[in-house]
Design a protein around this motif. Structure first.
Motif, PDB file in Angstrom:
ATOM      1  N   GLU A   1       0.847  -1.188   0.000  1.00 55.56           N
ATOM      2  CA  GLU A   1       0.000   0.000   0.000  1.00 55.56           C
ATOM      3  C   GLU A   1       0.881   1.236   0.000  1.00 55.56           C
ATOM      4  O   GLU A   1       2.080   1.162   0.297  1.00 55.56           O
ATOM      5  CB  GLU A   1      -0.946   0.016   1.200  1.00 55.56           C
ATOM      6  CG  GLU A   1      -0.263  -0.038   2.548  1.00 55.56           C
ATOM      7  CD  GLU A   1      -1.266  -0.046   3.695  1.00 55.56           C
ATOM      8  OE1 GLU A   1      -1.825   1.033   3.984  1.00 55.56           O
ATOM      9  OE2 GLU A   1      -1.482  -1.102   4.293  1.00 55.56           O
ATOM     10  N   ALA A   2       0.283   2.365  -0.326  1.00 61.54           N
ATOM     11  CA  ALA A   2       1.028   3.619  -0.393  1.00 61.54           C
ATOM     12  C   ALA A   2       0.144   4.740   0.141  1.00 61.54           C
ATOM     13  O   ALA A   2      -1.039   4.824  -0.197  1.00 61.54           O
ATOM     14  CB  ALA A   2       1.464   3.920  -1.821  1.00 61.54           C
ATOM     15  N   LEU A   3       0.722   5.591   0.963  1.00 59.35           N
ATOM     16  CA  LEU A   3       0.034   6.771   1.484  1.00 59.35           C
ATOM     17  C   LEU A   3       0.785   7.997   0.981  1.00 59.35           C
ATOM     18  O   LEU A   3       1.938   8.236   1.360  1.00 59.35           O
ATOM     19  CB  LEU A   3       0.010   6.743   3.014  1.00 59.35           C
ATOM     20  CG  LEU A   3      -0.698   7.921   3.694  1.00 59.35           C
ATOM     21  CD1 LEU A   3      -2.190   7.890   3.387  1.00 59.35           C
ATOM     22  CD2 LEU A   3      -0.462   7.890   5.207  1.00 59.35           C
ATOM     23  N   TRP A   4       0.145   8.783   0.131  1.00 58.28           N
ATOM     24  CA  TRP A   4       0.785   9.934  -0.485  1.00 58.28           C
ATOM     25  C   TRP A   4       0.615  11.176   0.374  1.00 58.28           C
ATOM     26  O   TRP A   4      -0.444  11.391   0.976  1.00 58.28           O
ATOM     27  CB  TRP A   4       0.176  10.192  -1.859  1.00 58.28           C
ATOM     28  CG  TRP A   4       0.500   9.135  -2.865  1.00 58.28           C
ATOM     29  CD1 TRP A   4      -0.224   8.019  -3.156  1.00 58.28           C
ATOM     30  CD2 TRP A   4       1.649   9.098  -3.717  1.00 58.28           C
ATOM     31  NE1 TRP A   4       0.393   7.285  -4.127  1.00 58.28           N
ATOM     32  CE2 TRP A   4       1.549   7.923  -4.489  1.00 58.28           C
ATOM     33  CE3 TRP A   4       2.744   9.940  -3.898  1.00 58.28           C
ATOM     34  CZ2 TRP A   4       2.503   7.573  -5.431  1.00 58.28           C
ATOM     35  CZ3 TRP A   4       3.699   9.598  -4.843  1.00 58.28           C
ATOM     36  CH2 TRP A   4       3.577   8.431  -5.595  1.00 58.28           C
ATOM     37  N   ALA A   5       1.644  11.996   0.420  1.00 58.35           N
ATOM     38  CA  ALA A   5       1.505  13.319   1.016  1.00 58.35           C
ATOM     39  C   ALA A   5       0.433  14.074   0.243  1.00 58.35           C
ATOM     40  O   ALA A   5       0.312  13.923  -0.978  1.00 58.35           O
ATOM     41  CB  ALA A   5       2.830  14.086   0.950  1.00 58.35           C
ATOM     42  N   PRO A   6      -0.384  14.881   0.908  1.00 60.00           N
ATOM     43  CA  PRO A   6      -1.469  15.572   0.208  1.00 60.00           C
ATOM     44  C   PRO A   6      -1.017  16.410  -0.978  1.00 60.00           C
ATOM     45  O   PRO A   6      -1.793  16.621  -1.919  1.00 60.00           O
ATOM     46  CB  PRO A   6      -2.085  16.448   1.308  1.00 60.00           C
ATOM     47  CG  PRO A   6      -1.781  15.715   2.585  1.00 60.00           C
ATOM     48  CD  PRO A   6      -0.428  15.112   2.373  1.00 60.00           C
ATOM     49  N   ASP A   7       0.239  16.880  -0.962  1.00 60.15           N
ATOM     50  CA  ASP A   7       0.750  17.675  -2.077  1.00 60.15           C
ATOM     51  C   ASP A   7       1.647  16.872  -3.018  1.00 60.15           C
ATOM     52  O   ASP A   7       2.226  17.426  -3.947  1.00 60.15           O
ATOM     53  CB  ASP A   7       1.512  18.893  -1.556  1.00 60.15           C
ATOM     54  CG  ASP A   7       2.733  18.516  -0.726  1.00 60.15           C
ATOM     55  OD1 ASP A   7       2.972  17.296  -0.487  1.00 60.15           O
ATOM     56  OD2 ASP A   7       3.471  19.442  -0.290  1.00 60.15           O
ATOM     57  N   GLY A   8       1.778  15.547  -2.772  1.00 59.17           N
ATOM     58  CA  GLY A   8       2.610  14.706  -3.622  1.00 59.17           C
ATOM     59  C   GLY A   8       4.094  14.816  -3.357  1.00 59.17           C
ATOM     60  O   GLY A   8       4.892  14.269  -4.124  1.00 59.17           O
ATOM     61  N   SER A   9       4.505  15.473  -2.280  1.00 62.22           N
ATOM     62  CA  SER A   9       5.931  15.686  -2.029  1.00 62.22           C
ATOM     63  C   SER A   9       6.643  14.436  -1.531  1.00 62.22           C
ATOM     64  O   SER A   9       7.873  14.350  -1.604  1.00 62.22           O
ATOM     65  CB  SER A   9       6.131  16.822  -1.023  1.00 62.22           C
ATOM     66  OG  SER A   9       5.491  16.529   0.205  1.00 62.22           O
ATOM     67  N   PHE A  10       5.904  13.469  -1.033  1.00 58.81           N
ATOM     68  CA  PHE A  10       6.498  12.197  -0.633  1.00 58.81           C
ATOM     69  C   PHE A  10       5.428  11.121  -0.626  1.00 58.81           C
ATOM     70  O   PHE A  10       4.224  11.397  -0.712  1.00 58.81           O
ATOM     71  CB  PHE A  10       7.189  12.285   0.736  1.00 58.81           C
ATOM     72  CG  PHE A  10       6.262  12.560   1.899  1.00 58.81           C
ATOM     73  CD1 PHE A  10       5.517  11.538   2.490  1.00 58.81           C
ATOM     74  CD2 PHE A  10       6.138  13.842   2.416  1.00 58.81           C
ATOM     75  CE1 PHE A  10       4.670  11.789   3.557  1.00 58.81           C
ATOM     76  CE2 PHE A  10       5.301  14.103   3.489  1.00 58.81           C
ATOM     77  CZ  PHE A  10       4.556  13.075   4.063  1.00 58.81           C
TER      78      PHE A  10
END
Length: 407
Positions: free
Chosen positions: A356-365
């Motif tokens: 699974e992957a949890l993205w930073a809300p702005d896509g920075s990480f």
């Protein structure tokens, strides 16, 4: 975005049902209880003990944009809900259940949680206090356990409603304390106590404004996605999927709620590839495909459409091996919203066991749950990768499952 466990469990259900299909086998060859097969498989998958969760590594520079919630085993090896605070160091255990927490969600208004354990749904305050039951499924049907399970509790963006699956799609009103079923599962009795699904419904995620609820449609031989409009009750189904496996919460919805992006790195029964769904019409646009007929085969996983319109995902293009592809080595990339234009590799690492992957809300990480090996399809070690490619990977926690952002 949900982990691969949901898809794996649903696939195993379908396999068990297919093996017992009364339409394709003589009656004498049917198992006495196909749900027992499914329950045994579920038990085998979910009984693997995850590591207990010690304090995270004190290595993360700065803070997380929000608190991060996840599932992990407590000291007694029982799955519970934990929260990692914004300082990326402080851990709080929020549930202390005698039976494992199977699923949960977090209110984005106040951090309260809804969680599923022992065939019951509970609400609790942000600190875990004021635990109270909101729905009881009662004793499980021993013949048709999967059909009578509670699944997938999801908070509405305003925190006033909990959607969940139980014999269909249900909404629980926190203000009134009442539940209402808006879509009834379509099933039929195949005889000998065997119930076969024609169409099942459970929720996955709301659009940011709450006007749309993305749901999964479960079928006898597959699954799909639909968009349910709580205000009015309209149900928009997908069209032109082109063998895409667009289901089970493994996708990202744009901040305006107009687009849904889904991807799959595996092909066999379904194609691999990347798809965009217009959530107003259900129209599916294919960015690229990977299947037995494409060479090279393009595959992707865990797409995230950022607020600035850039699309982040894991990707590779491989020579077609004329066989099923499962867990190829992927790289982290970014492209325009079409999934093709300006595609750029962001980091040198390859990923083969991301569950699974949890993205930073702005896509920075992105924080990934990396499995210990390729045979494990849920949870893993939490590792943070920055998308600017300049900072090193950061090890965060030894085991996480079902990661979610809090408020």
């Amino acid at each position: 975005m949900k982990n691969k466990r949901t898809i794996a469990l649903f696939a195993l259900l379908l396999l068990a049902l297919a093996c017992a299909n009364p339409l394709t086998q003589p009656a004498a060859e049917q198992p006495d209880n196909v749900e027992t097969m499914v329950a045994a498989t579920l038990s085998a998958l979910t009984s693997v003990p995850a590591p207990s969760t010690p304090a995270p590594v004190d290595a993360t520079p700065g803070v997380l944009p929000r608190s991060m919630y996840y599932l992990a085993n407590d000291a007694a090896q029982i799955m519970q809900v934990f929260r990692l605070e914004r300082d990326s160091k402080t851990l709080t255990q929020l549930t202390f259940e005698p039976s494992s927490v199977e699923d949960y969600d977090v209110s984005q208004t106040d951090g309260s949680i809804v969680f599923l354990t022992n065939h019951q749904l509970f609400l609790a305050n942000a600190d875990g206090s004021n635990r109270r039951m909101i729905f009881d499924a009662g004793p499980q049907d021993e013949i048709n356990q999967f059909m009578t399970r509670i699944t997938s509790p999801v908070f509405s963006p305003n925190g006033q409603t909990v959607a969940f699956g139980y014999k269909g799609l249900n909404f629980y009103s926190i203000a009134s304390g009442q539940s209402n079923r808006v879509l009834e599962n379509i099933i039929h009795d195949a005889g000998s106590g065997l119930i076969v699904p024609e169409e099942l419904y459970w929720p996955e995620m709301y659009s940011a404004d709450g006007s749309k609820l993305i749901i999964t449609l479960g079928y006898y031989e597959g699954a799909s996605t639909a968009i349910y409009f709580p205000n009015g009750g309209a149900l928009v189904r997908l069209n032109n999927e082109q063998r895409g496996i667009i289901c089970c919460g493994d996708y990202s919805v744009s901040s305006d709620g107009a687009s849904l992006y889904a991807a799959s790195p595996t092909y066999g029964m379904f194609s691999a590839g990347l798809w965009r769904v217009d959530t107003n019409t259900g129209a599916v646009t294919t960015a690229f495909l990977g299947d037995f007929d494409s060479n090279p085969a393009e595959v992707a996983d865990n797409p995230f459409i950022a607020p600035d319109g850039q699309l982040y995902y894991f990707y590779t293009s491989i020579p077609n091996p004329s066989d099923m592809v499962n867990r190829p080595a992927l790289q982290l990339v970014r492209s325009a919203a079409d999934g093709v234009t300006g595609r750029t590799v962001l980091r040198p690492e390859t990923f083969t066991s991301v569950n699974e992957a949890l993205w930073a809300p702005d896509g920075s990480f992105v924080i990934v749950a990396n499995a210990q090996n390729e045979q494990i399809y849920f949870g893993g070690a939490a590792q943070l990768f920055y998308t600017d490619g300049q900072k090193a990977m950061i090890s965060m926690l030894p085991f996480v499952q079902s990661m979610k952002w809090g408020p």
